[in-house]
Design a protein around this motif. Sequence first.
Motif, PDB file in Angstrom:
ATOM      1  N   ALA A  72       0.834  -1.209   0.000  1.00  0.00           N
ATOM      2  CA  ALA A  72       0.000   0.000   0.000  1.00  0.00           C
ATOM      3  C   ALA A  72       0.865   1.254   0.000  1.00  0.00           C
ATOM      4  N   ILE A  73       1.951   1.225   0.748  1.00  0.00           N
ATOM      5  CA  ILE A  73       2.844   2.394   0.791  1.00  0.00           C
ATOM      6  C   ILE A  73       3.514   2.586  -0.560  1.00  0.00           C
ATOM      7  N   GLU A  74       4.029   1.513  -1.131  1.00  0.00           N
ATOM      8  CA  GLU A  74       4.676   1.613  -2.445  1.00  0.00           C
ATOM      9  C   GLU A  74       3.694   2.092  -3.508  1.00  0.00           C
ATOM     10  N   ASN A  75       2.459   1.623  -3.437  1.00  0.00           N
ATOM     11  CA  ASN A  75       1.451   2.039  -4.411  1.00  0.00           C
ATOM     12  C   ASN A  75       1.007   3.479  -4.202  1.00  0.00           C
ATOM     13  N   ALA A  76       1.135   3.981  -2.978  1.00  0.00           N
ATOM     14  CA  ALA A  76       0.705   5.348  -2.671  1.00  0.00           C
ATOM     15  C   ALA A  76       1.751   6.396  -3.042  1.00  0.00           C
ATOM     16  N   LEU A  77       3.004   6.014  -3.171  1.00  0.00           N
ATOM     17  CA  LEU A  77       4.056   6.997  -3.451  1.00  0.00           C
ATOM     18  C   LEU A  77       3.834   7.783  -4.746  1.00  0.00           C
ATOM     19  N   PRO A  78       3.450   7.140  -5.867  1.00  0.00           N
ATOM     20  CA  PRO A  78       3.182   7.935  -7.068  1.00  0.00           C
ATOM     21  C   PRO A  78       2.035   8.931  -6.870  1.00  0.00           C
ATOM     22  N   ALA A  79       0.993   8.526  -6.163  1.00  0.00           N
ATOM     23  CA  ALA A  79      -0.124   9.444  -5.902  1.00  0.00           C
ATOM     24  C   ALA A  79       0.313  10.594  -5.010  1.00  0.00           C
ATOM     25  N   LEU A  80       1.162  10.310  -4.036  1.00  0.00           N
ATOM     26  CA  LEU A  80       1.687  11.370  -3.171  1.00  0.00           C
ATOM     27  C   LEU A  80       2.541  12.336  -3.979  1.00  0.00           C
ATOM     28  N   ARG A  81       3.388  11.802  -4.834  1.00  0.00           N
ATOM     29  CA  ARG A  81       4.221  12.656  -5.689  1.00  0.00           C
ATOM     30  C   ARG A  81       3.348  13.549  -6.569  1.00  0.00           C
ATOM     31  N   GLU A  82       2.315  12.983  -7.181  1.00  0.00           N
ATOM     32  CA  GLU A  82       1.415  13.766  -8.038  1.00  0.00           C
ATOM     33  C   GLU A  82       0.711  14.863  -7.242  1.00  0.00           C
ATOM     34  N   HIS A 141      -1.698  15.933   2.582  1.00  0.00           N
ATOM     35  CA  HIS A 141      -1.534  15.084   1.402  1.00  0.00           C
ATOM     36  C   HIS A 141      -1.322  13.625   1.807  1.00  0.00           C
ATOM     37  N   LEU A 142      -0.528  13.389   2.858  1.00  0.00           N
ATOM     38  CA  LEU A 142      -0.346  12.016   3.344  1.00  0.00           C
ATOM     39  C   LEU A 142      -1.687  11.408   3.741  1.00  0.00           C
ATOM     40  N   VAL A 143      -2.465  12.166   4.493  1.00  0.00           N
ATOM     41  CA  VAL A 143      -3.773  11.681   4.944  1.00  0.00           C
ATOM     42  C   VAL A 143      -4.667  11.380   3.743  1.00  0.00           C
ATOM     43  N   ALA A 144      -4.712  12.285   2.787  1.00  0.00           N
ATOM     44  CA  ALA A 144      -5.576  12.094   1.618  1.00  0.00           C
ATOM     45  C   ALA A 144      -5.163  10.868   0.816  1.00  0.00           C
ATOM     46  N   VAL A 145      -3.859  10.662   0.652  1.00  0.00           N
ATOM     47  CA  VAL A 145      -3.380   9.529  -0.144  1.00  0.00           C
ATOM     48  C   VAL A 145      -3.648   8.207   0.563  1.00  0.00           C
ATOM     49  N   PHE A 146      -3.429   8.169   1.868  1.00  0.00           N
ATOM     50  CA  PHE A 146      -3.572   6.901   2.575  1.00  0.00           C
ATOM     51  C   PHE A 146      -4.976   6.608   3.080  1.00  0.00           C
ATOM     52  N   PHE A 147      -5.775   7.638   3.318  1.00  0.00           N
ATOM     53  CA  PHE A 147      -7.095   7.401   3.900  1.00  0.00           C
ATOM     54  C   PHE A 147      -8.238   7.916   3.045  1.00  0.00           C
ATOM     55  N   GLY A 148      -7.940   8.572   1.937  1.00  0.00           N
ATOM     56  CA  GLY A 148      -8.969   9.027   1.014  1.00  0.00           C
ATOM     57  C   GLY A 148      -9.794  10.166   1.564  1.00  0.00           C
ATOM     58  N   PRO A 149     -10.735  10.635   0.748  1.00  0.00           N
ATOM     59  CA  PRO A 149     -11.543  11.784   1.162  1.00  0.00           C
ATOM     60  C   PRO A 149     -12.445  11.490   2.362  1.00  0.00           C
ATOM     61  N   SER A 150     -12.969  10.266   2.441  1.00  0.00           N
ATOM     62  CA  SER A 150     -13.834   9.945   3.578  1.00  0.00           C
ATOM     63  C   SER A 150     -13.003   9.695   4.824  1.00  0.00           C
ATOM     64  N   GLY A 151     -11.799   9.152   4.626  1.00  0.00           N
ATOM     65  CA  GLY A 151     -10.876   8.952   5.731  1.00  0.00           C
ATOM     66  C   GLY A 151     -11.269   7.827   6.664  1.00  0.00           C
TER      67      GLY A 151
END
Length: 134
Positions: free
Chosen positions: A12-22, A84-94
Amino acid sequence: MTLYMKIGGRTAIENALPALREALEADPCFDLPSSRGEFEQSGDLCEFLVFLFGGSPFYDGKPAADLLSPLCNCEDAYERFVDHLVAVFFGPSGNFEGEESLRTMMSRLRPRVLAPKPVPPVLVYSIENEHMRV
């Protein structure tokens, strides 16, 4: 159960890194050209996040200040980075519990990133007492 397990582990962390970068690239508050290498799967940022989320008992990468201070050079940038970390890992609903844990951890880390204290020199003594170096 650790936050690491709740989010899905290293994958999940590896998959989230591109979204965090964007997300950081789209935010005018951040200048990423100097930090692009940190968003690789084997980079220090990935390893730091694995440690931060509780997936590793130790972290042997760059110090947190060296890793995050190029991105987060002020309070506002730091808070936006956390958002941004929160949004990438927990989404808008969180996931309120997970989000709260992450924000608490990042809050504790803030002073080490934004105002790192210099480490006092360690005195090194030679065999002869009159020779002392810093």
